[in-house]
Motif scaffolding. Structure first.
Motif, mmCIF file in Angstrom:
data_model
loop_
_atom_site.group_PDB
_atom_site.id
_atom_site.type_symbol
_atom_site.label_atom_id
_atom_site.label_comp_id
_atom_site.label_asym_id
_atom_site.label_seq_id
_atom_site.Cartn_x
_atom_site.Cartn_y
_atom_site.Cartn_z
ATOM 1 N N LYS A 135 -134.304 -48.229 22.164
ATOM 2 C CA LYS A 135 -134.210 -49.260 21.147
ATOM 3 C C LYS A 135 -133.790 -50.583 21.773
ATOM 4 O O LYS A 135 -133.203 -50.616 22.853
ATOM 5 C CB LYS A 135 -133.204 -48.855 20.069
ATOM 6 N N THR A 136 -134.071 -51.667 21.043
ATOM 7 C CA THR A 136 -133.721 -52.998 21.537
ATOM 8 C C THR A 136 -132.226 -53.129 21.755
ATOM 9 O O THR A 136 -131.776 -53.663 22.782
ATOM 10 C CB THR A 136 -134.191 -54.086 20.543
ATOM 11 N N ILE A 137 -131.426 -52.614 20.816
ATOM 12 C CA ILE A 137 -129.981 -52.727 20.933
ATOM 13 C C ILE A 137 -129.456 -51.865 22.079
ATOM 14 O O ILE A 137 -128.497 -52.222 22.760
ATOM 15 C CB ILE A 137 -129.282 -52.348 19.596
ATOM 16 N N GLU A 138 -130.109 -50.733 22.326
ATOM 17 C CA GLU A 138 -129.703 -49.873 23.437
ATOM 18 C C GLU A 138 -129.980 -50.559 24.773
ATOM 19 O O GLU A 138 -129.194 -50.430 25.717
ATOM 20 C CB GLU A 138 -130.435 -48.533 23.356
ATOM 21 N N LYS A 139 -131.096 -51.283 24.831
ATOM 22 C CA LYS A 139 -131.418 -52.034 26.042
ATOM 23 C C LYS A 139 -130.393 -53.134 26.265
ATOM 24 O O LYS A 139 -129.951 -53.369 27.403
ATOM 25 C CB LYS A 139 -132.819 -52.628 25.913
ATOM 26 N N GLU A 140 -129.998 -53.811 25.181
ATOM 27 C CA GLU A 140 -128.989 -54.867 25.276
ATOM 28 C C GLU A 140 -127.661 -54.309 25.788
ATOM 29 O O GLU A 140 -127.013 -54.900 26.653
ATOM 30 C CB GLU A 140 -128.779 -55.508 23.894
ATOM 31 N N ILE A 141 -127.260 -53.161 25.251
ATOM 32 C CA ILE A 141 -126.009 -52.519 25.667
ATOM 33 C C ILE A 141 -126.077 -52.111 27.134
ATOM 34 O O ILE A 141 -125.117 -52.298 27.893
ATOM 35 C CB ILE A 141 -125.716 -51.294 24.770
ATOM 36 N N ALA A 173 -125.686 -54.208 14.602
ATOM 37 C CA ALA A 173 -126.380 -53.830 15.831
ATOM 38 C C ALA A 173 -127.894 -53.965 15.683
ATOM 39 O O ALA A 173 -128.581 -54.434 16.594
ATOM 40 C CB ALA A 173 -126.005 -52.400 16.209
ATOM 41 N N ASN A 174 -128.429 -53.571 14.529
ATOM 42 C CA ASN A 174 -129.876 -53.640 14.315
ATOM 43 C C ASN A 174 -130.392 -55.070 14.248
ATOM 44 O O ASN A 174 -131.535 -55.346 14.618
ATOM 45 C CB ASN A 174 -130.243 -52.898 13.026
ATOM 46 N N ARG A 175 -129.550 -55.994 13.777
ATOM 47 C CA ARG A 175 -129.963 -57.391 13.640
ATOM 48 C C ARG A 175 -129.535 -58.245 14.834
ATOM 49 O O ARG A 175 -129.862 -59.432 14.905
ATOM 50 C CB ARG A 175 -129.349 -57.987 12.371
ATOM 51 N N PHE A 176 -128.813 -57.644 15.762
ATOM 52 C CA PHE A 176 -128.159 -58.388 16.841
ATOM 53 C C PHE A 176 -129.120 -59.298 17.610
ATOM 54 O O PHE A 176 -128.874 -60.495 17.771
ATOM 55 C CB PHE A 176 -127.481 -57.405 17.809
ATOM 56 N N SER A 177 -130.219 -58.732 18.082
ATOM 57 C CA SER A 177 -131.137 -59.487 18.936
ATOM 58 C C SER A 177 -132.016 -60.458 18.147
ATOM 59 O O SER A 177 -132.668 -61.333 18.736
ATOM 60 C CB SER A 177 -132.021 -58.529 19.732
#
Length: 269
Positions: free
Chosen positions: A174-180, A212-216
């Motif tokens: 997921k996008t948020i997992e990549k960010e983390i 987290a879902n809206r973070f990026s």
């Protein structure tokens, strides 16, 4: 042969399928837990024998009346240990004891969420009845006969024991997992005790998940505003000091909370 499945509808109206844990896996898990408890009980009794006999032979039973108070306290302590083992681990360890973890099963609410403090307390309190007349006989009969393999404690508390869901194949990141991952954040970096995290319920999880879902997708200014607002709500409950923290540090802490809470609240679809 098709595996037996049970349908669970979450409060978000998502229908999930789980395989209920049958008598075999639950009995094996219980056996492992009882072995662990048996070893702990024996160690405590042996240590107490030496303590109450002043270093004499552990078979000098006639000296025990000298320390009857100490033995009374020990008996109460052993009861708390044997009951509290299941209660504490299932509540603080995502519905698992050591035996359940090794067998790949866990306790959960019938609505798909993790066990609550009350439901965990009730299901383990009723172990006393399920263990009657001996060796969990009544509980095993209930598990064998019930359509969802529930014992009395599960029926009253609204819980169910299921096999862990296994994700087949490599799941897309997921996008948020990549960010983390890019920020190098690990769950171990979160300086909050496990029992403290239990103060956050489904409402707090919903907030942190939405964040987290809206973070990026959020512009920097809005993201900073949302991070500060969410930190104002959550950090005081966890005893986290906000003073002097930059927006990036607030974001990192909130993302770490997401990682920690996800294991308990999020269900893989």
């Amino acid at each position: 042969m098709l595996e037996e499945q049970v349908d669970i509808r979450t409060p978000e109206y998502v229908s999930l399928q789980f395989q209920p844990a049958g008598l075999g896996s639950r009995a094996a898990a219980l056996m492992i837990d009882q072995i662990i408890l048996g070893i702990l009980n024996i160690l405590i009794v042996v240590l107490l024998v030496f303590a109450t006999t002043g270093g004499n032979s552990p078979f000098a039973w006639y000296l025990f009346d000298v320390n009857s108070t100490l033995w009374g306290i020990a008996i109460i302590g052993l009861f708390v240990l044997n009951w509290g083992y299941f209660f504490a681990l299932e509540y603080f360890w995502g519905g698992k004891t050591v035996g359940k973890r090794l067998l790949g099963i866990r306790v959960m609410q019938e609505n798909g969420h993790s066990v609550t403090l009350l439901s965990c307390f009730i299901r383990n309190l009723l172990r006393i009845i399920d263990s009657l007349p001996a060796a969990y006989f009544l509980g095993m009969i209930m598990i064998f006969l019930h359509s969802k393999h529930k014992r009395l404690g599960d029926i009253v508390s609204g819980t169910i024991v299921v096999h862990e869901r296994r994700v087949k194949g490599k799941r897309k990141e997921k996008t948020i997992e990549k960010e983390i991952r890019q920020r190098g954040l690990q769950k171990e970096d979160l300086s909050v005790e496990e029992w403290t995290l239990k103060q956050l319920g489904s409402k707090e999880w919903s907030l942190i998940k939405t964040y987290a879902n809206r973070f990026s997708q959020l512009p920097l200014a809005k993201r900073n505003h949302l991070s500060k607002k969410l930190a104002d709500i959550l950090f005081p409950k966890l005893g986290i000091d906000m003073e002097g923290k930059t927006y990036e540090e607030l974001e990192n802490t909130l993302l770490l909370l997401y990682v920690a809470l996800r294991e308990e609240w999020e269900i893989e679809l």
